[in-house]
Write an enzyme that holds these catalytic residues in place. Sequence first.
Site, PDB file in Angstrom:
ATOM      1  N   LYS A   1      46.385 -61.995  59.503  1.00 14.97           N
ATOM      2  CA  LYS A   1      46.883 -60.903  58.650  1.00 14.97           C
ATOM      3  C   LYS A   1      48.347 -60.594  58.959  1.00 14.97           C
ATOM      4  O   LYS A   1      49.146 -60.440  58.049  1.00 14.97           O
ATOM      5  CB  LYS A   1      46.085 -59.614  58.889  1.00 14.97           C
ATOM      6  CG  LYS A   1      44.641 -59.670  58.477  1.00 14.97           C
ATOM      7  CD  LYS A   1      43.999 -58.288  58.563  1.00 14.97           C
ATOM      8  CE  LYS A   1      44.046 -57.665  59.944  1.00 14.97           C
ATOM      9  NZ  LYS A   1      43.137 -58.271  60.923  1.00 14.97           N
TER      10      LYS A   1
ATOM     11  N   ARG B   1      46.712 -66.106  71.943  1.00 18.17           N
ATOM     12  CA  ARG B   1      47.821 -65.270  71.468  1.00 18.17           C
ATOM     13  C   ARG B   1      48.690 -64.778  72.628  1.00 18.17           C
ATOM     14  O   ARG B   1      48.184 -64.391  73.677  1.00 18.17           O
ATOM     15  CB  ARG B   1      47.201 -64.079  70.728  1.00 18.17           C
ATOM     16  CG  ARG B   1      48.105 -63.298  69.866  1.00 18.17           C
ATOM     17  CD  ARG B   1      47.339 -62.645  68.754  1.00 18.17           C
ATOM     18  NE  ARG B   1      46.508 -61.530  69.202  1.00 18.17           N
ATOM     19  CZ  ARG B   1      46.040 -60.605  68.383  1.00 18.17           C
ATOM     20  NH1 ARG B   1      46.285 -60.675  67.087  1.00 18.17           N
ATOM     21  NH2 ARG B   1      45.294 -59.628  68.824  1.00 18.17           N
TER      22      ARG B   1
ATOM     23  N   ARG C   1      35.521 -56.224  69.212  1.00 19.75           N
ATOM     24  CA  ARG C   1      36.261 -55.902  67.987  1.00 19.75           C
ATOM     25  C   ARG C   1      35.679 -56.665  66.791  1.00 19.75           C
ATOM     26  O   ARG C   1      35.605 -56.141  65.688  1.00 19.75           O
ATOM     27  CB  ARG C   1      37.754 -56.238  68.134  1.00 19.75           C
ATOM     28  CG  ARG C   1      38.450 -55.440  69.219  1.00 19.75           C
ATOM     29  CD  ARG C   1      39.932 -55.209  68.940  1.00 19.75           C
ATOM     30  NE  ARG C   1      40.742 -56.393  68.774  1.00 19.75           N
ATOM     31  CZ  ARG C   1      41.346 -57.043  69.762  1.00 19.75           C
ATOM     32  NH1 ARG C   1      41.210 -56.641  71.005  1.00 19.75           N
ATOM     33  NH2 ARG C   1      42.084 -58.095  69.518  1.00 19.75           N
TER      34      ARG C   1
HETATM   35  P1  AMP Z   1      44.795 -54.630  66.116  1.00 18.00           P
HETATM   36  O1  AMP Z   1      46.156 -54.953  66.580  1.00 18.00           O
HETATM   37  O2  AMP Z   1      44.670 -54.478  64.634  1.00 18.00           O
HETATM   38  O3  AMP Z   1      43.743 -55.507  66.720  1.00 18.00           O
HETATM   39  O4  AMP Z   1      44.504 -53.151  66.696  1.00 18.00           O
HETATM   40  C1  AMP Z   1      44.460 -52.907  68.065  1.00 18.00           C
HETATM   41  C2  AMP Z   1      43.607 -51.694  68.322  1.00 18.00           C
HETATM   42  O5  AMP Z   1      44.173 -50.523  67.693  1.00 18.00           O
HETATM   43  C3  AMP Z   1      42.175 -51.763  67.776  1.00 18.00           C
HETATM   44  O6  AMP Z   1      41.303 -52.448  68.632  1.00 18.00           O
HETATM   45  C4  AMP Z   1      41.835 -50.293  67.634  1.00 18.00           C
HETATM   46  O7  AMP Z   1      41.495 -49.740  68.907  1.00 18.00           O
HETATM   47  C5  AMP Z   1      43.139 -49.661  67.197  1.00 18.00           C
HETATM   48  N1  AMP Z   1      43.236 -49.605  65.710  1.00 18.00           N
HETATM   49  C6  AMP Z   1      44.094 -50.290  64.915  1.00 18.00           C
HETATM   50  N2  AMP Z   1      43.890 -49.984  63.617  1.00 18.00           N
HETATM   51  C7  AMP Z   1      42.870 -49.099  63.597  1.00 18.00           C
HETATM   52  C8  AMP Z   1      42.174 -48.419  62.549  1.00 18.00           C
HETATM   53  N3  AMP Z   1      42.485 -48.597  61.259  1.00 18.00           N
HETATM   54  N4  AMP Z   1      41.169 -47.581  62.899  1.00 18.00           N
HETATM   55  C9  AMP Z   1      40.841 -47.367  64.183  1.00 18.00           C
HETATM   56  N5  AMP Z   1      41.437 -48.001  65.218  1.00 18.00           N
HETATM   57  C10 AMP Z   1      42.454 -48.840  64.929  1.00 18.00           C
END
Ligand code: AMP
Length: 213
Positions: A18, A125, A169
């Site tokens: 993404k 990563r 996740r």
């Molecule tokens: P990502 O980089 O998208 O994997 O996000 C890293 C972490 O940020 C996730 O594991 C969540 O803890 C938090 N996070 C990011 N976006 C959201 C969202 N829309 N809702 C809740 N937590 C989020």
Amino acid sequence: MLVNKMNIILIGIQGSGKGTQAKLLNEKYGWEHITTGDLFRRNIEAATELGLAAKKFIDKGELVPDKYVFLIVKDALDKAVDGFILDGFPRNMEQVRFLQENFSIQRVVLLELPDNKAVERLMARRNCAVCKRDYNILFKKPQKEGVCDVCGGELVIRDDDTEEAIRKRIEKFHNETNRVIEYYAEKGLLSTVNADQPVESIHNEIITKLGVE
Ligand code: AMP
């Protein structure tokens, strides 16, 4: 190229690319790339109240409670007057409702990737500790191992990229976000793209489906 303002959502399992695709769209069309994960990480680094509250959840691989997510995302979306690409939001139906009440969305693009491929990619990563540029030791290697090509900073693994946190996740994604995908499919807003192909092919498929070529 002159393209109308568009508000889109990129949705997909962590590791589906993404972020990479959003960056390409941003460079081409100028739509603001808004990543809730990055917004949280920046707040954690700056040790803001919001960042400190969110860190407890992020470190465990859990979603941050909606009240914090809404604070961070509303501010970013309000500023994106020429359109936006949402990456990492919405992840549950409460977040969908929030978006629906405050913003209009033209298209939702789902990047499809099998779980095992996503784990493989995420474990590979790396990010520059200084300029945050991202790398992947499988398909986007730095010229010199462990060193950023651009600023010479050290390449590090994100705190929440342990295998345990990644699997958690992915499980969350399936439990919560599948309902979001169904919802946008029912509304006729969803386009599905195969994310298990080269970056450029994925990009071309996305712009064809957005109708902005
Ligand atoms: P990502 O980089 O998208 O994997 O996000 C890293 C972490 O940020 C996730 O594991 C969540 O803890 C938090 N996070 C990011 N976006 C959201 C969202 N829309 N809702 C809740 N937590 C989020």
